[in-house]
Design an enzyme around this catalytic site. Sequence first.
Site, PDB file in Angstrom:
ATOM      1  N   ILE A  52       0.845  -1.188   0.000  1.00 37.89           N
ATOM      2  CA  ILE A  52       0.000   0.000   0.000  1.00 37.89           C
ATOM      3  C   ILE A  52       0.883   1.242   0.000  1.00 37.89           C
ATOM      4  CG2 ILE A  52      -1.868   1.176   1.259  1.00 37.89           C
ATOM      5  CD1 ILE A  52      -2.768  -1.561   0.489  1.00 37.89           C
ATOM      6  N   GLU A  53       0.433   2.315  -0.607  1.00 38.69           N
ATOM      7  CA  GLU A  53       1.252   3.531  -0.654  1.00 38.69           C
ATOM      8  C   GLU A  53       1.390   4.207   0.702  1.00 38.69           C
ATOM      9  OE1 GLU A  53      -2.079   5.056  -3.249  1.00 38.69           O
ATOM     10  OE2 GLU A  53      -1.063   6.931  -2.801  1.00 38.69           O
ATOM     11  N   SER A  54       0.862   3.588   1.735  1.00 38.48           N
ATOM     12  CA  SER A  54       1.118   4.025   3.101  1.00 38.48           C
ATOM     13  C   SER A  54       2.525   3.626   3.531  1.00 38.48           C
ATOM     14  CB  SER A  54       0.122   3.349   4.050  1.00 38.48           C
ATOM     15  OG  SER A  54       0.253   1.940   3.936  1.00 38.48           O
ATOM     16  N   GLY A 131      -1.431   8.351  -5.371  1.00 39.12           N
ATOM     17  CA  GLY A 131      -0.415   7.447  -5.892  1.00 39.12           C
ATOM     18  C   GLY A 131      -0.822   6.815  -7.206  1.00 39.12           C
TER      19      GLY A 131
ATOM     20  N   HIS B 101       1.988  11.932  -6.013  1.00 43.72           N
ATOM     21  CA  HIS B 101       2.345  11.540  -4.653  1.00 43.72           C
ATOM     22  C   HIS B 101       3.856  11.415  -4.520  1.00 43.72           C
ATOM     23  CE1 HIS B 101       1.611   8.409  -1.169  1.00 43.72           C
ATOM     24  NE2 HIS B 101       2.559   9.260  -0.890  1.00 43.72           N
TER      25      HIS B 101
END
Lengths: 259, 327
Positions: A52-54, A131, B101
Amino acid sequence: MTAYTPKEAIAIYSARLLKEFDGKSAIIGIGMPVLATLLAKRLYCPRLSASIESGSFDVDIKEIPFSLFGARLTYGCSAQLDNLAVLSAAVRGKVDVGFLGGAQIDRYGNLNSTAIGDYLTSTDRLAGTGGAIDIGCYAMHTITVMAHEKRRLVEQVDYLTTPGWYVKNWPDGNMVHRGQVGLPGGPYAVVTNLGIMKFAAGGEMYLDQYFPGVSVEQIQEHTGFDLNVSGATEAEPITEEELHVLRLQVDPLNLYGTR
Amino acid sequence: MPGEKIVSLSEAVQEVRNGDIVLLGGLIDARRPMAAMFEIMRQQKKDLILLAFVALEDPLIGAGCVRGVHGCYTHMGIFGKAPCLQRAVRENKIIIDDIGHADSMLCIIAAAYGLPFVGSPYSLGTDILNPAYSRVEELRQIARNKDKIPAVKSQMIDNPFSDQPQRVVLLPAIKPDVAIIHVQQVGTEGTVRIDGVQGYDSFDALAADKVIITAEEIVPEEYLRRDPNRNLIPCTEVDMVVHVPWGGHPTLVPNYYDLDLEFIKRYQLAAKTPEGFEQWAQEWVYGIRSQAEYIQKLGAERQQKLRAVAPFGFAPRAGLVKLLETM
């Protein structure tokens, strides 16, 4: 056969699409992709490695998250690093699937998640780039989910957020094949509440499957550009098991509002 | 003097000046410096430029504190549209300069590591690079320190190190005036330990001129220094430390409390109209004189419902036993 909603259809049919990526890597975007991936991992591809882009690598989610950046993503993952560590996996060639939600899409799979209308005067902001841009640029296969509406499947997206097969070459802005600007991979499939679209060798979207109870005419009516439907077949019906796992195990409290 | 960095929230927020480039830590709805944002509203800061994601910053926008955004996200996560941001866009009161991002992070990483600019592959083929869409010139007009906003948004070059032709996008370092980060634990001298998703926070702290840490707990430095690998920000990069329990509410703070869905949904509904927003802000921001008062208003029942359970760090929705059954 138990009745199901259009959103449940999107979740289940896109979960089936992930089956062929068992043992591969994915980056999953916010919303429906999370729901569908959790379902897919329970039913079809337990060894799909989802990040995940976390910054959470190879997640092992115990309870469906609402926030994409909370403890439900961190707990049980391999390593919790920063966001760019995950996003860069795509550039480094390690992401087989990028799974995104989209607001607008064109026939080449270009997505708009930034703004509707003329960008500089738009009064209708969407989520923004997030993202999706990084994932869509470098994932080997991108799967997008969205509602099938004429105002969403458009001739030309108002803003090119996530690149499809034909992208903008700056500084002149002419459309060129994505390979020409150095982007690998590309859009693989689009799953809507009416059917599944894929992309021909030339980079153009075509109808691959229509869902039971849906006609190809209906699909054409809801698409804002000419969609090749000549080769489409009917999708296999949704099973009781798929609905059971989705409703009782993946999202028992219906947090994602699919039913 | 030991503990001299420890100040009150109002003192810390006084460091934010009109026209500052501000980086608010955490991400979207996770570990956001909400109490600090509410204090920014109370102190009526103006013309702020926010970097990166803009989500639960919505009340700040509603209060007229934010003039510009150079960032990659403008929704409230899975909650959807941010009502005050949408209204500010319709009324042409906010300038949004879109970037990706990864690229938004790279501008801060460049500043963090002292690089004048970095080369990025991330936005090729998209409208991010559309020269007609750049709004940095407008952001420059707002910024207090104009030279902190780049003169151009990005620059495309050919990779000079590659045999094969390769287009690369140069991105400028952007050094924020202030970073405000809400964390689980901070030492009396400023050493920071974060649990869970870190977002850009380690880079924020290195990049920003001034770093303000609000924390659930202030703990002895010595305790944090027993395990330095667990500390994300060194005390040398921290200027001010504030004890603000529940300072992240209604966002989630891993190991402390979970996302307050009802609170955020109620905010989203109220803020649909300017009158509704004013009413909400009067109740939850302007009418609140201290964090103790805010916590009291939340009430014990809500606090208990949101409280995180070890080792998960979140509050199992149907209770711990049910969660263990499904695992």
